[in-house]
Design a protein around this motif. Sequence first.
Motif, short mmCIF file in Angstrom:
data_model
loop_
_atom_site.label_atom_id
_atom_site.label_comp_id
_atom_site.label_asym_id
_atom_site.label_seq_id
_atom_site.Cartn_x
_atom_site.Cartn_y
_atom_site.Cartn_z
N ARG A 115 10.64 -7.30 -5.52
CA ARG A 115 10.41 -8.67 -5.97
C ARG A 115 11.68 -9.50 -5.72
O ARG A 115 12.23 -10.10 -6.62
N TRP A 116 12.15 -9.45 -4.50
CA TRP A 116 13.36 -10.17 -4.12
C TRP A 116 12.98 -11.50 -3.51
O TRP A 116 11.96 -11.64 -2.86
N LYS A 117 13.87 -12.45 -3.70
CA LYS A 117 13.67 -13.75 -3.04
C LYS A 117 14.08 -13.66 -1.57
O LYS A 117 13.53 -14.33 -0.72
N LYS A 142 1.00 14.79 0.27
CA LYS A 142 -0.13 15.17 1.13
C LYS A 142 -1.20 15.94 0.36
O LYS A 142 -2.34 16.00 0.79
N SER A 143 -0.84 16.51 -0.78
CA SER A 143 -1.85 17.20 -1.58
C SER A 143 -2.83 16.19 -2.21
O SER A 143 -3.91 16.56 -2.65
N LEU A 144 -2.46 14.91 -2.20
CA LEU A 144 -3.32 13.86 -2.76
C LEU A 144 -4.24 13.24 -1.73
O LEU A 144 -5.33 12.76 -2.06
N ALA A 145 -3.79 13.18 -0.49
CA ALA A 145 -4.59 12.62 0.62
C ALA A 145 -3.99 13.11 1.93
O ALA A 145 -2.77 13.32 2.01
N PRO A 146 -4.80 13.26 2.98
CA PRO A 146 -4.30 13.86 4.22
C PRO A 146 -3.31 13.00 5.01
O PRO A 146 -2.52 13.52 5.78
N ARG A 147 -3.37 11.68 4.82
CA ARG A 147 -2.48 10.78 5.56
C ARG A 147 -1.68 9.93 4.58
O ARG A 147 -2.26 9.28 3.72
N VAL A 148 -0.37 9.93 4.75
CA VAL A 148 0.52 9.19 3.86
C VAL A 148 1.07 7.98 4.62
O VAL A 148 1.65 8.13 5.70
N ILE A 149 0.88 6.80 4.03
CA ILE A 149 1.33 5.56 4.67
C ILE A 149 2.39 4.91 3.80
O ILE A 149 2.09 4.43 2.70
N PRO A 150 3.65 4.89 4.27
CA PRO A 150 4.69 4.18 3.52
C PRO A 150 4.58 2.67 3.77
O PRO A 150 4.35 2.23 4.91
N VAL A 151 4.74 1.89 2.71
CA VAL A 151 4.65 0.43 2.80
C VAL A 151 5.68 -0.16 1.84
O VAL A 151 5.94 0.39 0.77
N VAL A 152 6.25 -1.31 2.22
CA VAL A 152 7.10 -2.09 1.33
C VAL A 152 6.41 -3.42 1.11
O VAL A 152 6.01 -4.08 2.07
N ILE A 153 6.22 -3.79 -0.16
CA ILE A 153 5.60 -5.07 -0.51
C ILE A 153 6.67 -5.94 -1.16
O ILE A 153 7.41 -5.50 -2.04
N THR A 154 6.71 -7.19 -0.73
CA THR A 154 7.72 -8.12 -1.21
C THR A 154 7.09 -9.47 -1.52
O THR A 154 5.95 -9.72 -1.15
N LEU A 155 7.82 -10.32 -2.20
CA LEU A 155 7.30 -11.66 -2.41
C LEU A 155 7.85 -12.65 -1.40
O LEU A 155 7.42 -13.79 -1.34
N GLY A 164 8.44 1.66 11.78
CA GLY A 164 7.06 2.09 11.59
C GLY A 164 6.47 1.74 10.24
O GLY A 164 5.28 1.97 10.00
N VAL A 165 7.29 1.22 9.35
CA VAL A 165 6.84 0.92 7.98
C VAL A 165 6.55 -0.57 7.85
O VAL A 165 7.42 -1.41 8.10
N PRO A 166 5.32 -0.91 7.43
CA PRO A 166 5.01 -2.32 7.21
C PRO A 166 5.81 -2.85 6.02
O PRO A 166 5.83 -2.24 4.96
N VAL A 167 6.49 -3.95 6.22
CA VAL A 167 7.16 -4.69 5.15
C VAL A 167 6.39 -6.00 5.05
O VAL A 167 6.46 -6.83 5.95
N LEU A 168 5.61 -6.12 3.98
CA LEU A 168 4.64 -7.21 3.87
C LEU A 168 4.85 -8.08 2.65
O LEU A 168 5.17 -7.58 1.58
N SER A 169 4.58 -9.34 2.82
CA SER A 169 4.47 -10.24 1.68
C SER A 169 3.25 -9.81 0.87
O SER A 169 2.24 -9.39 1.43
N ILE A 170 3.33 -9.92 -0.44
CA ILE A 170 2.20 -9.59 -1.30
C ILE A 170 0.97 -10.40 -0.89
O ILE A 170 -0.16 -9.95 -1.04
N SER A 171 1.19 -11.56 -0.33
CA SER A 171 0.08 -12.41 0.12
C SER A 171 -0.73 -11.76 1.23
O SER A 171 -1.88 -12.12 1.45
N LEU A 172 -0.15 -10.80 1.94
CA LEU A 172 -0.85 -10.15 3.06
C LEU A 172 -1.37 -8.76 2.73
O LEU A 172 -1.93 -8.09 3.60
N LEU A 173 -1.20 -8.32 1.48
CA LEU A 173 -1.62 -6.97 1.13
C LEU A 173 -3.12 -6.77 1.35
O LEU A 173 -3.53 -5.76 1.92
N ALA A 174 -3.95 -7.70 0.93
CA ALA A 174 -5.40 -7.56 1.11
C ALA A 174 -5.76 -7.48 2.59
O ALA A 174 -6.60 -6.66 2.99
N ASP A 175 -5.11 -8.30 3.43
CA ASP A 175 -5.37 -8.24 4.88
C ASP A 175 -4.98 -6.87 5.45
O ASP A 175 -5.68 -6.31 6.29
#
Length: 191
Positions: A115-117, A142-155, A164-175
């Motif tokens: 939650r950084w500016k 991996k014991s929870l699901a076969p594919r693990v996707i790392p993501v960073v969500i920010t404001l 390879g890691v998506p760094v996304l605005s929270i506004s784009l999480l649904a997309d």
Amino acid sequence: MTSCIKRAVEDVIEGKPLDDEERSCLEELGLYRDGLLAPRPYLVFKALELGTPLDLSKISKSLSWQEFEEIILYILEGWGFSASRDVRLQCGNRRAEFDVIARSDRYLVVIEAKRWKYGGSRWNEVVRDHLEKIRTCLPQLKSLAPRVIPVVITLTSFNAVVSGVPVLSISLLADFLRNIDNLGDQILILT
């Protein structure tokens, strides 16, 4: 109705009192009753679920980091994921904490919420640390699901794929969630 919800949510987030129309609007939705208001992150989520156009980046600036993570959690649950906050795992001789994890039958989305500016050049460091934690705990994850996707969500409005890691605005999480099945060649998926 959506303009009423939009005004009510924005007023609640900004700490302003609700007017009669806003209270009535929230009462109809079961979000306000007998002077009690639903938690702020839930109000935001319900407004989004009803198709109310909200500026999530702007709203998130007025929320605590815990509320920011809760909104992320609600969005993930709204997309059918089973989600948890503040997940702590013992991985070898290291203890790791993940802000939000969300599981479907196909994916485990592991989120670092910032939650950084401003992030600037710090995103490389955030991604590196997040990947290190995930790789250390990969057998448990991996014991929870076969594919693990790392993501960073920010404001922030920063949106990129870093190592390879998506760094996304929270506004784009649904997309992102809407298109997750089509992103395999663009993002890191650990198997």
